[in-house]
Write an enzyme that holds these catalytic residues in place. Sequence first.
Site, PDB file in Angstrom:
ATOM      1  N   GLU A 191       7.417   0.810   5.167  1.00  0.00           N
ATOM      2  CA  GLU A 191       6.771  -0.217   5.992  1.00  0.00           C
ATOM      3  C   GLU A 191       6.935  -1.573   5.309  1.00  0.00           C
ATOM      4  O   GLU A 191       6.947  -1.655   4.078  1.00  0.00           O
ATOM      5  CB  GLU A 191       5.282   0.142   6.120  1.00  0.00           C
ATOM      6  CG  GLU A 191       4.440  -0.835   6.919  1.00  0.00           C
ATOM      7  CD  GLU A 191       2.964  -0.415   6.949  1.00  0.00           C
ATOM      8  OE1 GLU A 191       2.639   0.750   6.647  1.00  0.00           O
ATOM      9  OE2 GLU A 191       2.133  -1.290   7.254  1.00  0.00           O
TER      10      GLU A 191
ATOM     11  N   HIS B  10       3.790   7.262   3.747  1.00  0.00           N
ATOM     12  CA  HIS B  10       4.717   6.128   3.699  1.00  0.00           C
ATOM     13  C   HIS B  10       4.381   5.207   2.535  1.00  0.00           C
ATOM     14  O   HIS B  10       3.287   5.284   1.973  1.00  0.00           O
ATOM     15  CB  HIS B  10       4.714   5.341   5.014  1.00  0.00           C
ATOM     16  CG  HIS B  10       3.419   4.658   5.357  1.00  0.00           C
ATOM     17  ND1 HIS B  10       2.391   5.287   6.036  1.00  0.00           N
ATOM     18  CD2 HIS B  10       2.973   3.392   5.120  1.00  0.00           C
ATOM     19  CE1 HIS B  10       1.390   4.436   6.209  1.00  0.00           C
ATOM     20  NE2 HIS B  10       1.711   3.267   5.658  1.00  0.00           N
TER      21      HIS B  10
ATOM     22  N   HIS C 178       0.826  -1.214   0.000  1.00  0.00           N
ATOM     23  CA  HIS C 178       0.000   0.000   0.000  1.00  0.00           C
ATOM     24  C   HIS C 178       0.852   1.253   0.000  1.00  0.00           C
ATOM     25  O   HIS C 178       2.043   1.216   0.273  1.00  0.00           O
ATOM     26  CB  HIS C 178      -0.981   0.027   1.182  1.00  0.00           C
ATOM     27  CG  HIS C 178      -0.374   0.035   2.546  1.00  0.00           C
ATOM     28  ND1 HIS C 178      -0.108  -1.110   3.266  1.00  0.00           N
ATOM     29  CD2 HIS C 178       0.003   1.050   3.361  1.00  0.00           C
ATOM     30  CE1 HIS C 178       0.393  -0.804   4.448  1.00  0.00           C
ATOM     31  NE2 HIS C 178       0.481   0.520   4.531  1.00  0.00           N
TER      32      HIS C 178
ATOM     33  N   GLN D 166      -3.937   3.419   1.373  1.00  0.00           N
ATOM     34  CA  GLN D 166      -4.311   3.435   2.794  1.00  0.00           C
ATOM     35  C   GLN D 166      -4.480   4.898   3.206  1.00  0.00           C
ATOM     36  O   GLN D 166      -3.504   5.636   3.293  1.00  0.00           O
ATOM     37  CB  GLN D 166      -3.204   2.771   3.620  1.00  0.00           C
ATOM     38  CG  GLN D 166      -3.489   2.708   5.115  1.00  0.00           C
ATOM     39  CD  GLN D 166      -2.383   1.948   5.837  1.00  0.00           C
ATOM     40  OE1 GLN D 166      -1.229   2.354   5.825  1.00  0.00           O
ATOM     41  NE2 GLN D 166      -2.741   0.834   6.458  1.00  0.00           N
TER      42      GLN D 166
ATOM     43  N   GLU E  35      -8.466   4.480   9.620  1.00  0.00           N
ATOM     44  CA  GLU E  35      -7.962   4.278   8.262  1.00  0.00           C
ATOM     45  C   GLU E  35      -8.979   3.593   7.369  1.00  0.00           C
ATOM     46  O   GLU E  35      -9.865   2.875   7.832  1.00  0.00           O
ATOM     47  CB  GLU E  35      -6.686   3.439   8.301  1.00  0.00           C
ATOM     48  CG  GLU E  35      -6.873   2.134   9.045  1.00  0.00           C
ATOM     49  CD  GLU E  35      -5.926   1.058   8.551  1.00  0.00           C
ATOM     50  OE1 GLU E  35      -4.876   0.903   9.155  1.00  0.00           O
ATOM     51  OE2 GLU E  35      -6.274   0.374   7.579  1.00  0.00           O
TER      52      GLU E  35
HETATM   53  C1  V0V Z   1       9.055  11.853  10.040  1.00  0.00           C
HETATM   54  N1  V0V Z   1      10.016  12.113   9.143  1.00  0.00           N
HETATM   55  C2  V0V Z   1       9.622  11.616   7.971  1.00  0.00           C
HETATM   56  C3  V0V Z   1       8.352  11.049   8.189  1.00  0.00           C
HETATM   57  N2  V0V Z   1       8.024  11.207   9.489  1.00  0.00           N
HETATM   58  N3  V0V Z   1      10.225  11.597   6.775  1.00  0.00           N
HETATM   59  C4  V0V Z   1       9.548  11.017   5.760  1.00  0.00           C
HETATM   60  N4  V0V Z   1       8.314  10.462   5.901  1.00  0.00           N
HETATM   61  C5  V0V Z   1       7.690  10.467   7.086  1.00  0.00           C
HETATM   62  N5  V0V Z   1       6.478   9.926   7.203  1.00  0.00           N
HETATM   63  C6  V0V Z   1      11.281  12.828   9.369  1.00  0.00           C
HETATM   64  C7  V0V Z   1      11.019  14.212   9.927  1.00  0.00           C
HETATM   65  O1  V0V Z   1      10.815  15.139   8.900  1.00  0.00           O
HETATM   66  C8  V0V Z   1      12.270  14.485  10.705  1.00  0.00           C
HETATM   67  O2  V0V Z   1      13.280  14.919   9.831  1.00  0.00           O
HETATM   68  C9  V0V Z   1      12.649  13.112  11.235  1.00  0.00           C
HETATM   69  O3  V0V Z   1      12.016  12.161  10.376  1.00  0.00           O
HETATM   70  C10 V0V Z   1      12.153  12.907  12.661  1.00  0.00           C
HETATM   71  O4  V0V Z   1      10.758  13.168  12.657  1.00  0.00           O
HETATM   72  P1  V0V Z   1       9.896  13.737  13.864  1.00  0.00           P
HETATM   73  O5  V0V Z   1       8.859  14.615  13.280  1.00  0.00           O
HETATM   74  O6  V0V Z   1      10.773  14.269  14.945  1.00  0.00           O
HETATM   75  O7  V0V Z   1       9.148  12.453  14.348  1.00  0.00           O
HETATM   76  P2  V0V Z   1       9.609  11.238  15.245  1.00  0.00           P
HETATM   77  O8  V0V Z   1      11.105  11.039  15.176  1.00  0.00           O
HETATM   78  O9  V0V Z   1       8.962  11.370  16.568  1.00  0.00           O
HETATM   79  O10 V0V Z   1       8.875  10.061  14.445  1.00  0.00           O
HETATM   80  C11 V0V Z   1       9.220   9.681  13.145  1.00  0.00           C
HETATM   81  C12 V0V Z   1       8.975   8.175  13.042  1.00  0.00           C
HETATM   82  C13 V0V Z   1       7.502   7.919  13.416  1.00  0.00           C
HETATM   83  C14 V0V Z   1       9.274   7.747  11.597  1.00  0.00           C
HETATM   84  C15 V0V Z   1       9.935   7.428  13.993  1.00  0.00           C
HETATM   85  O11 V0V Z   1       6.655   8.621  12.526  1.00  0.00           O
HETATM   86  C16 V0V Z   1       7.119   6.455  13.437  1.00  0.00           C
HETATM   87  O12 V0V Z   1       7.365   5.715  14.401  1.00  0.00           O
HETATM   88  N6  V0V Z   1       6.484   5.979  12.331  1.00  0.00           N
HETATM   89  C17 V0V Z   1       6.102   4.564  12.229  1.00  0.00           C
HETATM   90  C18 V0V Z   1       4.659   4.350  12.647  1.00  0.00           C
HETATM   91  C19 V0V Z   1       3.675   5.098  11.769  1.00  0.00           C
HETATM   92  O13 V0V Z   1       4.025   5.928  10.953  1.00  0.00           O
HETATM   93  N7  V0V Z   1       2.353   4.799  11.976  1.00  0.00           N
HETATM   94  C20 V0V Z   1       1.270   5.410  11.206  1.00  0.00           C
HETATM   95  C21 V0V Z   1       0.841   4.553  10.065  1.00  0.00           C
HETATM   96  P3  V0V Z   1      14.093  16.275  10.100  1.00  0.00           P
HETATM   97  O14 V0V Z   1      13.081  17.354  10.148  1.00  0.00           O
HETATM   98  O15 V0V Z   1      14.771  16.039  11.411  1.00  0.00           O
HETATM   99  O16 V0V Z   1      15.037  16.370   8.930  1.00  0.00           O
HETATM  100  S1  V0V Z   1       0.014   3.099  10.685  1.00  0.00           S
HETATM  101  C22 V0V Z   1      -0.025   1.994   9.378  1.00  0.00           C
HETATM  102  O17 V0V Z   1       0.642   2.278   8.309  1.00  0.00           O
HETATM  103  C23 V0V Z   1      -0.781   0.825   9.542  1.00  0.00           C
HETATM  104  C24 V0V Z   1      -1.618   0.580  10.743  1.00  0.00           C
HETATM  105  C25 V0V Z   1      -0.787  -0.224   8.490  1.00  0.00           C
HETATM  106  O18 V0V Z   1      -0.186  -0.062   7.432  1.00  0.00           O
HETATM  107  O19 V0V Z   1      -1.434  -1.299   8.692  1.00  0.00           O
HETATM  108 CO    CO Z   2       0.702   1.524   6.387  1.00  0.00          CO
END
Ligand code: V0V
Ligand code: CO
Length: 142
Positions: A134, A84, A7, A60, A43
Amino acid sequence: MLTRIDHIGIACRNLDETVEFYRSTYGFEVHHTEVNEEQGVREAMLKINGTSDGAASYLQLLEPIREDSPVGKWLAKNGEGVHHIAFGTADVDADAAAIRDKGVRVLYDEPRTGSMGSRITFLHPKDCHGVLTELVTSATEH
Ligand code: V0V
Ligand code: CO
């Protein structure tokens, strides 16, 4: 082995309005909706096509249920858009371990629960040329 685009995750402020945009503009219908408390999202999965590995590709659409969730934080900083990409694999544990061995940060020690009973993990965007990535094993594969 990664065998499909499972996705593309799209962050939106209003899930119902965004679902309606995809329906009225492209004709995509909702295949499944759920709330994932752990991930902080409401979602909708829009099925685009079946894939040669027996699974499928989806859009998604993700609305945050908390401002301090990953999607909530991302929306506040960037606005709506692609959040993502997710690659599908029959064995998320093996692929995550192999990718971790290459020096890419895998965010979870063990895969967590994703959409429709899948098992998911994430790779840090800073290790993937700016793309939050992911890995998914669908419920039909595990
Ligand atoms: C953050 N950054 C990204 C980003 N999110 N870059 C590209 N794409 C993204 N989506 C960058 C951000 O610009 C910062 O860069 C740096 O990473 C740190 O970001 P932050 O804003 O300080 O945020 P953090 O570090 O607290 O969290 C970032 C992470 C977090 C990636 C660790 O979003 C995470 O744990 N994501 C995984 C879970 C998730 O996304 N769940 C929602 C979808 P600079 O500014 O420092 O350069 S749930 C899903 O997909 C499901 C249920 C499914 O598929 O079934
Ligand atoms: Co997802």
